[in-house]
Scaffold this active site. Structure first.
Site, PDB file in Angstrom:
ATOM      1  N   ARG A 138       0.811  -1.231   0.000  1.00 36.69           N
ATOM      2  CA  ARG A 138       0.000   0.000   0.000  1.00 36.69           C
ATOM      3  C   ARG A 138       0.838   1.272   0.000  1.00 36.69           C
ATOM      4  O   ARG A 138       0.311   2.376  -0.138  1.00 36.69           O
ATOM      5  CB  ARG A 138      -0.987  -0.020   1.171  1.00 36.69           C
ATOM      6  CG  ARG A 138      -2.224  -0.868   0.828  1.00 36.69           C
ATOM      7  CD  ARG A 138      -2.954  -1.320   2.058  1.00 36.69           C
ATOM      8  NE  ARG A 138      -3.404  -0.203   2.857  1.00 36.69           N
ATOM      9  CZ  ARG A 138      -3.757  -0.311   4.136  1.00 36.69           C
ATOM     10  NH1 ARG A 138      -3.681  -1.472   4.755  1.00 36.69           N
ATOM     11  NH2 ARG A 138      -4.153   0.750   4.799  1.00 36.69           N
TER      12      ARG A 138
ATOM     13  N   ASN B  45      35.606  25.664  -6.412  1.00 32.02           N
ATOM     14  CA  ASN B  45      36.262  24.510  -5.785  1.00 32.02           C
ATOM     15  C   ASN B  45      36.358  23.301  -6.693  1.00 32.02           C
ATOM     16  O   ASN B  45      37.064  22.351  -6.378  1.00 32.02           O
ATOM     17  CB  ASN B  45      35.520  24.118  -4.497  1.00 32.02           C
ATOM     18  CG  ASN B  45      34.075  23.767  -4.747  1.00 32.02           C
ATOM     19  OD1 ASN B  45      33.432  24.337  -5.630  1.00 32.02           O
ATOM     20  ND2 ASN B  45      33.550  22.830  -3.987  1.00 32.02           N
TER      21      ASN B  45
ATOM     22  N   ARG C 130      41.617  42.012 -11.670  1.00 30.90           N
ATOM     23  CA  ARG C 130      40.454  42.398 -12.460  1.00 30.90           C
ATOM     24  C   ARG C 130      40.931  43.380 -13.529  1.00 30.90           C
ATOM     25  O   ARG C 130      42.050  43.906 -13.445  1.00 30.90           O
ATOM     26  CB  ARG C 130      39.410  43.070 -11.569  1.00 30.90           C
ATOM     27  CG  ARG C 130      39.934  44.335 -10.951  1.00 30.90           C
ATOM     28  CD  ARG C 130      39.011  44.917  -9.899  1.00 30.90           C
ATOM     29  NE  ARG C 130      39.527  46.190  -9.452  1.00 30.90           N
ATOM     30  CZ  ARG C 130      39.302  46.682  -8.237  1.00 30.90           C
ATOM     31  NH1 ARG C 130      38.584  46.026  -7.355  1.00 30.90           N
ATOM     32  NH2 ARG C 130      39.777  47.861  -7.917  1.00 30.90           N
TER      33      ARG C 130
END
Ligand code: UD1
Ligand code: MG
Length: 456
Positions: A22, A376, A430
């Site tokens: 069931r 990572n 950057r």
């Protein structure tokens, strides 16, 4: 002077051979989870905590998955297979080899009845020490239909009558059999072997042990438990009911131990969640398995924690996700939309917003600005990022692991850091900004003059 009674040895037999059709599931019923752990593991933990020295588990044929789960929960469990489903007494006799070895007490548990507490198993065993041959676990059923009834004459239990075998008057009895039972170890095998299958289902009923014990002048006792503790699971609706009951029990335990929950109904705990004194849990927080939160820490709304430790006074969330191996130090702050995985975050460190920190060691009092990401994973391996004590990582920086930012160093915002940064240095990684004074004015003027001269 009090005399200590000699310790009684105990064998627990856990019946886990249920078909569970069931449930409509590819997973065997007893491996479905309640508060983050399988029902089978709940039953095994309870009998172990109640002092069972030996544990036997009866599984259905071909159920190597159930056997493996049993061995994982109790490594020295003896696993037996009931090859045909011929009733609860027949299932128990599948563990004949375990029953044949001496034990003072035998306790029978069902793996689909996961809420029984160790203390109840201990209460169930107690009458055996006073000479009882059989002890049944009864409960007052709100609706007894379907259950075996515990029939008594005065205080004495004389029989358990299965619903479908019961006479009209017997059906009116509301004290029902929870199914669990304790048997005197010396009598258990011989009682079980005397059980026949002359009943409406043609099954070997464990419950018949009661009448057989009576016929042999062995005392039969009944221990009563609350109905919500003996709930069994046959389908997913009952699984949800059992989950709700266990959640209520876990929350209440936590609050009584000094945890504040603003809306307990929206906090979901695991069976093993450890919450210290004066911890506050805001609404809509989910704890997967293996979480410990130490004294005075706060878990803000809509956070999800799993396999994580949060040390004293730390603050997590709102909307934080702590994945396995997250270890958040004392008074550290993990803010909104921050995910931490397999990373140690030092005491007083701050990850206030929008960060991913995985496979990392973040030193004490370091500060990771909004949008800091540890890169990572290279598609094959995971690599470590180290950020030293008191380092400051500007917003929107990518730390490409393996990489180390030294103690006290600064990383300029928007950097993609691929090389180690020495202590107390500044790293800028950057594009350099180029500024052209008046450029915008010239640009707009050019556009407008072309429009007025009818150009397209
Ligand atoms: C059983 C009790 C009934 C009690 C009820 C409580 C018997 C005869 N009846 O009835 O008095 O009120 O539990 O829920 O014990 N099992 C096996 N092998 C088998 C048969 C059963 O391992 O051949 C296991 C089932 O998986 C289940 C447990 O034993 O975990 C109980 O069996 P079930 O068929 O559910 O018995 P009930 O009719 O519910
Ligand atoms: Mg049942």
């Amino acid at each position: 002077m009090t005399e200590t009674a000699p310790r009684r040895t105990c064998l627990a037999v856990v019946l886990a051979a249920g078909e569970g059709t069931r449930m409509r599931s590819d997973t065997p019923k007893v491996l479905h989870r309640v508060a983050g752990r399988s029902m089978l593991a709940h039953a095994l933990a309870a009998v172990r905590a109640a002092g069972a020295d030996r544990v036997a588990v009866v599984v259905g044929p071909g159920r190597e998955d159930v056997a493996a789960a049993a061995r994982e929960a109790v490594p020295d469990a003896a696993v037996f297979v009931q090859s045909e489903r011929l009733g609860t007494a027949h299932a128990l006799l599948a563990a004949r080899a375990a029953l044949a070895e001496p034990a003072d007490d035998v306790v029978v548990a069902y793996a689909d009845t996961p809420l029984i507490e160790a203390e109840t198993f201990a209460r169930l065993r107690a009458p055996l020490a006073e000479g009882a041959g059989v002890v049944v676990l009864g409960f007052e059923a709100a609706d007894p239909a379907g259950y075996g009834r515990v029939l008594r004459e005065g205080e004495a239990v004389v029989a358990i009558r299965e619903d479908r075998d019961a006479a009209e008057a017997e059906r009116a009895v509301t004290l029902c059999n929870a199914g669990l039972m304790a048997l005197s170890g010396k009598q258990a095998l011989s009682l079980l072997e005397a059980i026949g299958n002359a009943n409406a289902k043609g099954e070997y009923y464990l419950t018949d042990a009661v009448e057989i014990a009576r016929a042999r002048d062995l005392p039969v006792a009944c221990v009563v438990a609350p109905e919500d503790e003996v709930q069994g699971v046959n389908d997913r609706v009952q699984l949800a009911t059992v989950e709700r009951t266990l959640q209520e029990r876990l929350r209440e335990r936590a609050m009584r131990a000094g945890v504040t929950m603003i809306d307990p109904d929206s906090v979901f705990l695991s069976h093993d969640t450890v919450l210290g004194r004066d911890v506050t849990i805001e609404p809509n927080v989910v704890f997967g398995p293996g979480v410990a939160v130490e004294a005075g820490a706060t878990i803000h709304a809509f956070s999800h924690l799993e396999g994580a430790r949060v040390a004293a006074g730390a603050s997590v969330g709102p909307f934080a996700r702590l994945r396995p191996g997250a270890d958040i130090g004392a008074s550290a702050k993990v803010g909104n939309f921050v995910e931490v995985k397999k990373a140690r975050v030092g005491a007083g460190a701050k990850l206030p917003h929008l960060a991913y920190v995985g496979d990392a060691e973040i030193g004490p009092r370091a500060n990771l600005g909004a949008g800091t990401i540890t890169c990572n994973y290279d598609g094959f391996d995971k690599h470590l990022t180290r950020v030293g004590e008191g380092a400051f990582v500007g917003s929107n920086s990518s730390l490409v692991a393996p990489v180390t930012i030294g103690a006290g160093a600064y990383v300029g915002s928007g950097s993609v850091v691929t090389q180690d940064v020495p202590e107390n240095a500044l790293a800028l990684a950057r594009g350099r900004q180029e500024t052209k004074p008046g450029w915008a004015t010239r640009f707009r003027d050019g556009k407008r003059s072309r429009q007025t001269s009818g150009g397209t």
